[in-house]
Every structure is written in structure tokens, then in C-alpha cells.
Motif scaffolding. Sequence first.
Motif, PDB file in Angstrom:
ATOM      1  N   ALA A  68       3.119 -17.344 -38.891  1.00  0.00           N
ATOM      2  CA  ALA A  68       3.371 -18.573 -38.136  1.00  0.00           C
ATOM      3  C   ALA A  68       2.623 -19.735 -38.758  1.00  0.00           C
ATOM      4  O   ALA A  68       1.496 -19.574 -39.245  1.00  0.00           O
ATOM      5  CB  ALA A  68       2.957 -18.394 -36.690  1.00  0.00           C
ATOM      6  N   CYS A 120       8.090 -19.589 -38.336  1.00  0.00           N
ATOM      7  CA  CYS A 120       7.664 -18.199 -38.381  1.00  0.00           C
ATOM      8  C   CYS A 120       8.453 -17.518 -39.494  1.00  0.00           C
ATOM      9  O   CYS A 120       9.659 -17.326 -39.356  1.00  0.00           O
ATOM     10  CB  CYS A 120       7.918 -17.514 -37.044  1.00  0.00           C
ATOM     11  SG  CYS A 120       7.549 -15.753 -37.031  1.00  0.00           S
ATOM     12  N   TRP A 174       9.132 -17.145 -29.372  1.00  0.00           N
ATOM     13  CA  TRP A 174       7.798 -17.760 -29.395  1.00  0.00           C
ATOM     14  C   TRP A 174       7.135 -17.567 -28.033  1.00  0.00           C
ATOM     15  O   TRP A 174       7.782 -17.768 -26.988  1.00  0.00           O
ATOM     16  CB  TRP A 174       7.894 -19.250 -29.710  1.00  0.00           C
ATOM     17  CG  TRP A 174       8.285 -19.536 -31.118  1.00  0.00           C
ATOM     18  CD1 TRP A 174       9.554 -19.741 -31.598  1.00  0.00           C
ATOM     19  CD2 TRP A 174       7.407 -19.655 -32.239  1.00  0.00           C
ATOM     20  NE1 TRP A 174       9.512 -19.974 -32.950  1.00  0.00           N
ATOM     21  CE2 TRP A 174       8.199 -19.930 -33.373  1.00  0.00           C
ATOM     22  CE3 TRP A 174       6.034 -19.566 -32.403  1.00  0.00           C
ATOM     23  CZ2 TRP A 174       7.660 -20.111 -34.645  1.00  0.00           C
ATOM     24  CZ3 TRP A 174       5.494 -19.750 -33.669  1.00  0.00           C
ATOM     25  CH2 TRP A 174       6.311 -20.011 -34.774  1.00  0.00           C
ATOM     26  N   CYS A 207       4.629 -16.045 -32.772  1.00  0.00           N
ATOM     27  CA  CYS A 207       6.016 -15.633 -32.914  1.00  0.00           C
ATOM     28  C   CYS A 207       6.123 -14.127 -32.703  1.00  0.00           C
ATOM     29  O   CYS A 207       5.159 -13.385 -32.886  1.00  0.00           O
ATOM     30  CB  CYS A 207       6.598 -16.054 -34.260  1.00  0.00           C
ATOM     31  SG  CYS A 207       5.712 -15.479 -35.708  1.00  0.00           S
ATOM     32  N   GLY A 264       3.249 -12.333 -34.856  1.00  0.00           N
ATOM     33  CA  GLY A 264       2.585 -13.111 -35.874  1.00  0.00           C
ATOM     34  C   GLY A 264       1.141 -13.367 -35.463  1.00  0.00           C
ATOM     35  O   GLY A 264       0.710 -12.997 -34.366  1.00  0.00           O
TER      36      GLY A 264
END
Length: 114
Positions: free
Chosen positions: A5, A21, A35, A94, A105
Motif C-alpha cells: 500500500a 495497493c 480497503w 488493503c 497489506g
Amino acid sequence: VQLQASGGGLVQAGGSLRLSCAANRRILPFNVVGWYRQAPGKQRELVADMTSRAYSNYSDSVKGRFTISRDNAKNVVYLQMNSLEPEDTAVYYCNARQGRLEYWGQGTQVTVSS
């Protein structure tokens, strides 16, 4: 699978940011990409997600201000954030899901000053 991200930062209220991302593999097979965000002292919450057929879903707090999109050719998921408010301050993560598999992420900080 690794999700990277980026795009966070400090912005004044009313401003915009675009989060990205990037995945290290094709994102098309993922059922859902999305997200989430987590503000200090609060639980992680869904911001927006999108299915592989491009159906999108938003939390009520961001509807009309944020837009999620995915570029399957580049393996990137975006979150365009407009009309940012101090309440949007959080770490944004993400997420990608495929069946029972789920990937996260590392998070990117978004700070909105009043």
C-alpha cells in the motif's frame, strides 16, 4: 501474495489523496479486493471493497466521497479519497480475499488536519 500500500500522507480537510495497493501477482482471481482503516483506539473497519465483477461497496461514512477501482492489467487497487475529513484519519490497509484465503497489506497512514 504480497500487497504493497502507498499514497498516504498529511492533507488538509477538504483535500484529496489516492491510495494504491500493488500486488505481486494477478489480482483478477481474487473474489474481493478492498480497503480497511483503523483509527487510534478503534477497531479496523471496512472502507470500500470491490468484487471481481467490479461491484463496489462502501461504508456509509465515505459514500459519495471515496471511489474504489481496480486495474487488473497492472495488478493495482486504488482508493480515490475526496473531501477528506479529520475523521478519516487512520491507517489504511488493503485486503484481498480468494475463497477462505485472505491477504493484508502493511498499511499506509492518512492524516487529515482541520
